[in-house]
Write a protein that holds these residues in place. Sequence first.
Motif, PDB file in Angstrom:
ATOM      1  N   ASP A 149       0.851  -1.189   0.000  1.00  0.00           N
ATOM      2  CA  ASP A 149       0.000   0.000   0.000  1.00  0.00           C
ATOM      3  C   ASP A 149       0.890   1.245   0.000  1.00  0.00           C
ATOM      4  N   THR A 182      -0.567   5.177   4.754  1.00  0.00           N
ATOM      5  CA  THR A 182       0.407   4.095   4.971  1.00  0.00           C
ATOM      6  C   THR A 182       1.821   4.595   4.693  1.00  0.00           C
ATOM      7  N   SER A 196      -1.093  12.428   6.059  1.00  0.00           N
ATOM      8  CA  SER A 196      -2.204  11.600   6.541  1.00  0.00           C
ATOM      9  C   SER A 196      -3.299  12.423   7.197  1.00  0.00           C
ATOM     10  N   GLU A 202      -6.439   3.764   0.556  1.00  0.00           N
ATOM     11  CA  GLU A 202      -5.515   2.700   0.147  1.00  0.00           C
ATOM     12  C   GLU A 202      -5.130   2.859  -1.322  1.00  0.00           C
ATOM     13  N   ALA A 253       6.837   4.483   6.557  1.00  0.00           N
ATOM     14  CA  ALA A 253       6.017   3.347   6.153  1.00  0.00           C
ATOM     15  C   ALA A 253       6.201   2.274   7.217  1.00  0.00           C
TER      16      ALA A 253
END
Length: 228
Positions: free
Chosen positions: A142, A147, A163, A171, A215
Amino acid sequence: MDPDTFRSDIGADIYWRRRMAALVGVLVVVAVVAWACSSTSGPQDAREKGTSAAKKDVPDPLLAILPTVTVIPSPSASPSASPTPEPRESKAAPRPRRPGEACTSPQLVLSMEGQGTVYPPGIRPRFILTLVNVGKVMCTTDVGPRTMEVRITSGDDRVWSSSDCVSGETENIRKLDRGIPYVRELVWDRRRSGNDCTADRVAARPGTYVAVVHAPGLRSRKAVFHLR
């Protein structure tokens, strides 16, 4: 009278017999004396030998009071004995990965580079994000904004995050072939972000900033830049 002249009443043979008898008597006396001397010294030597032998048989009183030490050889000191190696637990070989499975962090290399280090007023900072699969087979991961998060800070101040306030589909599953990088360009609008998505976004002040991409299990190097 001449001494060499024999008396007429004693014959010559009687004269020599008397002399032989006297000589034999002398020899007998000498033999008796010699035997007496040898018999006297013999028992004395025997007694001395017996006494020395008896002294050897009598134990030394000092040695008698000393403790007796018995040396028992250790079984481990035997040169023929060899240590028994401990059995080692054999680790099971990892299962070979199949194409299309989810990527793991050891398979991936994440990096980010800034397009500049100094941005004058009105110029937006730009960054290039790169994710490479270094594993043996193709895998999926992803690369969505939550992510694979880009965060900009200034000291301890959290200024902006990719984010924050994400709408729609979050996603973004991509197939990563071995050695072929996934590349994405990120442009920051020089405004702050936060959890309150309804509040007005305030412009960041001039200063020094640090950008990092995160990540799961991965983190890039810092990209340092300055706003004017």
